[in-house]
Design a protein around this motif. Structure first.
Motif, PDB file in Angstrom:
ATOM      1  N   GLY A  71       0.817  -1.202   0.000  1.00 44.37           N
ATOM      2  CA  GLY A  71       0.000   0.000   0.000  1.00 44.37           C
ATOM      3  C   GLY A  71       0.848   1.249   0.000  1.00 44.37           C
ATOM      4  N   GLY A  72       0.234   2.375   0.350  1.00 41.12           N
ATOM      5  CA  GLY A  72       0.883   3.669   0.242  1.00 41.12           C
ATOM      6  C   GLY A  72       1.846   3.965   1.359  1.00 41.12           C
ATOM      7  N   ALA A  73       2.313   5.229   1.386  1.00 39.76           N
ATOM      8  CA  ALA A  73       3.337   5.637   2.349  1.00 39.76           C
ATOM      9  C   ALA A  73       2.808   5.680   3.772  1.00 39.76           C
ATOM     10  CB  ALA A  73       3.909   6.982   1.951  1.00 39.76           C
ATOM     11  N   ASP A  74       1.504   5.526   3.964  1.00 37.03           N
ATOM     12  CA  ASP A  74       0.973   5.462   5.319  1.00 37.03           C
ATOM     13  C   ASP A  74       0.774   4.017   5.773  1.00 37.03           C
ATOM     14  OD1 ASP A  74      -2.538   6.205   4.583  1.00 37.03           O
ATOM     15  OD2 ASP A  74      -1.040   5.011   3.540  1.00 37.03           O
ATOM     16  N   HIS A  75       1.460   3.108   5.103  1.00 36.15           N
ATOM     17  CA  HIS A  75       1.518   1.717   5.543  1.00 36.15           C
ATOM     18  C   HIS A  75       2.934   1.427   6.015  1.00 36.15           C
ATOM     19  CE1 HIS A  75      -2.176   1.622   3.263  1.00 36.15           C
ATOM     20  NE2 HIS A  75      -2.441   0.412   3.714  1.00 36.15           N
ATOM     21  N   GLU A  76       3.054   0.460   6.922  1.00 32.02           N
ATOM     22  CA  GLU A  76       4.356   0.137   7.486  1.00 32.02           C
ATOM     23  C   GLU A  76       5.339  -0.222   6.385  1.00 32.02           C
ATOM     24  OE1 GLU A  76       4.351  -2.907  10.456  1.00 32.02           O
ATOM     25  OE2 GLU A  76       6.539  -2.892  10.672  1.00 32.02           O
ATOM     26  N   GLN A  77       6.516   0.379   6.477  1.00 30.04           N
ATOM     27  CA  GLN A  77       7.594   0.037   5.565  1.00 30.04           C
ATOM     28  C   GLN A  77       8.528  -0.921   6.275  1.00 30.04           C
ATOM     29  OE1 GLN A  77       9.485   3.347   3.557  1.00 30.04           O
ATOM     30  NE2 GLN A  77       7.548   4.433   3.337  1.00 30.04           N
ATOM     31  N   TYR A  78       8.826  -2.026   5.620  1.00 32.55           N
ATOM     32  CA  TYR A  78       9.730  -3.038   6.152  1.00 32.55           C
ATOM     33  C   TYR A  78      11.078  -2.848   5.466  1.00 32.55           C
ATOM     34  CZ  TYR A  78       5.567  -5.329   7.982  1.00 32.55           C
ATOM     35  OH  TYR A  78       4.411  -5.597   8.662  1.00 32.55           O
ATOM     36  N   PHE A  79      12.096  -2.635   6.282  1.00 33.69           N
ATOM     37  CA  PHE A  79      13.417  -2.349   5.745  1.00 33.69           C
ATOM     38  C   PHE A  79      14.255  -3.608   5.570  1.00 33.69           C
ATOM     39  CE2 PHE A  79      14.033   2.230   5.541  1.00 33.69           C
ATOM     40  CZ  PHE A  79      12.934   2.693   6.232  1.00 33.69           C
ATOM     41  N   GLY A  80      15.116  -3.555   4.574  1.00 33.09           N
ATOM     42  CA  GLY A  80      16.134  -4.569   4.419  1.00 33.09           C
ATOM     43  C   GLY A  80      17.349  -4.245   5.272  1.00 33.09           C
TER      44      GLY A  80
END
Lengths: 114, 110
Positions: free
Chosen positions: A97-106
């Motif tokens: 989803g968009g930028a207001d969804h959790e971003q999972y980092f590598g």
């Protein structure tokens, strides 16, 4: 698939050489982000993809930088004619989803330009 | 574009004390504010987030408050533990991407 992976984890290169990094996001995530992080700073946005489309690029991203996500899955970030100022940690993140969804980092790729 | 300021840059507390980290943002249209924790040598991980239609959110020992009028938001950690030691980043969502603060190194002494 337990998370976002990046390859290589470390890269040492000489000034003027080209380097390419790979990011494999979580499989069902449609958004993929690239960030750069230097010591004592937060991640700085470089660019992002929604599926295979590159939708935004930061003005930090000079013409020497190019990114692709050809099939909407993995992504590559290439830096041409590297400079010492390119030395940093390059982080990839993905989200559903968009930028207001959790971003999972590598785990990041640490680039050192000598 | 969005600008996020974060304070303090370093915070030292004794185990059991509370810790507060504050951030301000510039774009009044920002509507999503996550907090990430980054342990030494590891990737950033989301610990809590808040959307602009909410003033406060809690998750066990962690809480975030948002003041949209003043354009600032804060992270509160109660009963700190040594394993809370890490760098914490706030972020704000502008038009389509996240802008991160410079981070706060939290040191919790036993």
């Amino acid at each position: 698939d337990t998370g976002v992976s990046q390859d290589p984890r470390h890269k040492i290169t000489k000034r003027g050489q080209n380097v390419t990094f790979r990011c494999d996001p979580i499989s069902e995530h449609n958004r993929l982000y690239w960030y750069r992080q230097t010591l004592g700073q937060g991640p700085e946005f470089l660019t992002y993809f929604q599926n295979e489309a590159q939708l935004e690029k930061s003005r930090l991203l000079s013409d020497r930088f190019s990114a692709e996500r050809p099939k909407g899955s993995f992504s590559t970030l290439e830096i041409q004619r590297t400079e010492q100022g390119d030395s940093a940690m390059y982080l990839c993140a993905s989200s559903l989803g968009g930028a207001d969804h959790e971003q999972y980092f590598g785990p990041g790729t640490r680039l050192t330009v000598t | 574009g969005e600008n996020v300021e974060q304070h303090p840059s370093t915070l030292s507390v004794q185990e059991g004390d509370s810790a507060v980290i504050k951030c301000t943002y510039s774009d009044s249209a920002s509507n999503y504010f996550p907090w990430y924790k980054q342990e030494l040598g590891k990737r950033p991980q989301l610990i809590i987030d808040i959307r602009s239609n909410v003033g406060e959110k809690k998750d066990q020992r962690i809480a975030v408050t948002l003041n949209k009028t003043a354009k600032h938001f804060s992270l509160h950690i109660t009963e700190t533990q040594p394993e809370d030691s890490a760098v914490y980043f706030c972020a704000a969502r502008g038009y389509s991407t996240l802008t991160f603060g410079k981070g706060t190194m939290l040191l919790v002494s036993p």
